[in-house]
Design a protein around this motif. Structure first.
Motif, short mmCIF file in Angstrom:
data_model
loop_
_atom_site.label_atom_id
_atom_site.label_comp_id
_atom_site.label_asym_id
_atom_site.label_seq_id
_atom_site.Cartn_x
_atom_site.Cartn_y
_atom_site.Cartn_z
N MET B 186 -0.71 -15.87 43.36
CA MET B 186 -1.30 -17.21 43.45
C MET B 186 -0.60 -18.19 42.53
N ILE B 187 -0.13 -17.70 41.38
CA ILE B 187 0.67 -18.57 40.49
C ILE B 187 1.94 -18.99 41.22
N ASP B 188 2.56 -18.03 41.89
CA ASP B 188 3.74 -18.35 42.72
C ASP B 188 3.40 -19.44 43.73
N LEU B 189 2.32 -19.20 44.47
CA LEU B 189 1.93 -20.12 45.53
C LEU B 189 1.63 -21.51 44.96
N LEU B 190 0.91 -21.53 43.84
CA LEU B 190 0.57 -22.80 43.20
C LEU B 190 1.83 -23.58 42.84
N VAL B 191 2.74 -22.92 42.13
CA VAL B 191 3.93 -23.62 41.65
C VAL B 191 4.79 -24.07 42.83
N ARG B 192 5.03 -23.16 43.78
CA ARG B 192 5.91 -23.51 44.90
C ARG B 192 5.30 -24.59 45.80
N SER B 193 3.99 -24.47 46.09
CA SER B 193 3.36 -25.44 46.99
C SER B 193 3.29 -26.81 46.34
N LEU B 194 2.96 -26.81 45.05
CA LEU B 194 2.88 -28.07 44.33
C LEU B 194 4.23 -28.78 44.38
N ILE B 195 5.28 -28.04 44.09
CA ILE B 195 6.62 -28.62 44.09
C ILE B 195 6.99 -29.15 45.48
N ARG B 196 6.68 -28.34 46.49
CA ARG B 196 7.08 -28.74 47.85
C ARG B 196 6.23 -29.89 48.37
N GLY B 197 4.98 -29.96 47.93
CA GLY B 197 4.08 -30.99 48.45
C GLY B 197 4.20 -32.32 47.74
N LEU B 198 4.85 -32.34 46.58
CA LEU B 198 4.94 -33.59 45.82
C LEU B 198 5.84 -34.59 46.54
N PRO B 199 5.45 -35.85 46.50
CA PRO B 199 6.32 -36.87 47.10
C PRO B 199 7.61 -36.99 46.29
N ARG B 200 8.75 -37.15 46.96
CA ARG B 200 10.03 -37.30 46.24
C ARG B 200 10.55 -38.71 46.41
#
Lengths: 200, 200
Positions: B186-200
């Motif tokens: 879940m830590i993996d999922l949290l970090v990866r999803s947060l990064i991918r979902g953030l507006p760039r």
């Protein structure tokens, strides 16, 4: 036990919970002393231990009330939010922040109770927690309709834990936390980005 | 103060920090008592307060060492991670989880020290925190190269707070937390999803 004795015992129980609730709200869990409680309730210290096994049981009774208020705040936020699951999750996360800020010491007591690790949480706690989780599960199910229930539970709890972390460090004013006035926008960003970035 | 007196004072200081460090690691912050420390160090209780203003100062000295070990663990994770910023962030988040699990009571003491709210964190704390934040800022900058620095700081701290929340509730074994064995995925999922979902 005779009926009047039972009534007196229940009345003392209520009174002790109320006194402890106010003390925790004003001064925090660490300031709770059986002697002070007895003095304020007008009973002997021993009478407290006739009603509650120990002070932890009393604190758990206070925490049950705090938890119920937290659940009510989340439910109200959900009712007032737009009919969009992402907005609903953001509204509940913001409500959590407001609750934690305005009920800070009571909210901290929720996590400060030390339980022997082998001891399970009490039933009321698990059931209140389930109700709170169910509020969040609704919008999460709408967003991820095909996610298996066991994955959804973990996702919901991760979302809660992540929001809790931002609120906690923000309110703790430790420097790892984000400045208080930026907490709400960041809670928004956290919830929305996490939702958008999750694989569907 | 004469040189030998200064040396004795420094030696007592070191000894007290070491004793307190072991006690906190074994029994937690709440079990720390000046009387016990003095007995183990073979000094008078008053001698502790000649070296440290109060027990909080002593705990802060222990926390400084815990923080340094945490920083070293994060730095090692970063060195050993693949040369990909997302993998680096995941590796540091996992290292944080391992550190918190294997140094649980010392890690908890980092957050348990109560400071008067108007009092700023000590300089060493802010500077150690800056170093830790800098480790995370590297990969975050690689992923979001055009983000203004002030937004990047808030993003980095939100990421840290969110991971902290997942680790905290997971290790606290409260039922809002995720089951321990599912924490790392879940830590993996949290970090990866947060990064991918953030507006760039």
């Amino acid at each position: 036990m005779s009926e009047p004795a039972k009534d007196r015992r229940l009345a003392l129980r209520d009174r002790l919970v109320l006194i402890a609730e106010c003390r925790i709200a004003d001064q925090g869990l660490a300031a709770l002393r059986a002697r002070d409680l007895a003095a304020e309730a007008g009973c002997a210290v021993g009478a407290i231990y006739n009603v509650f096994g120990d002070l932890t049981d009393l604190v758990l009774a206070v925490n049950a009330r705090t938890f119920a208020r937290l659940g009510a705040a989340a439910a109200a936020a959900l009712r007032e939010a737009p009919a969009d699951p992402e907005e609903q999750l953001v509204a509940m996360a913001r409500a959590y922040h407001i609750f934690a800020a305005t009920n800070n010491l009571s909210w901290r007591a929720l996590l400060e109770v030390v339980r022997p690790t082998e001891q399970a949480a009490p039933d009321w706690y698990l059931s209140d927690m389930e109700e709170l989780i169910a509020l969040i599960d609704g919008p999460v199910s709408s967003i991820f309709p095909t996610l298996p229930p066991e994955d959804r539970v973990v996702l919901t709890r991760t979302l809660c834990s992540a929001v809790h972390g931002v609120v906690l460090l923000s309110l703790a004013e430790v420097s790892a936390g984000i400045p208080r006035e930026r907490a709400d926008p960041m809670i928004d960003l956290l919830v929305r980005s996490l939702i958008r970035g999750l694989p569907r």
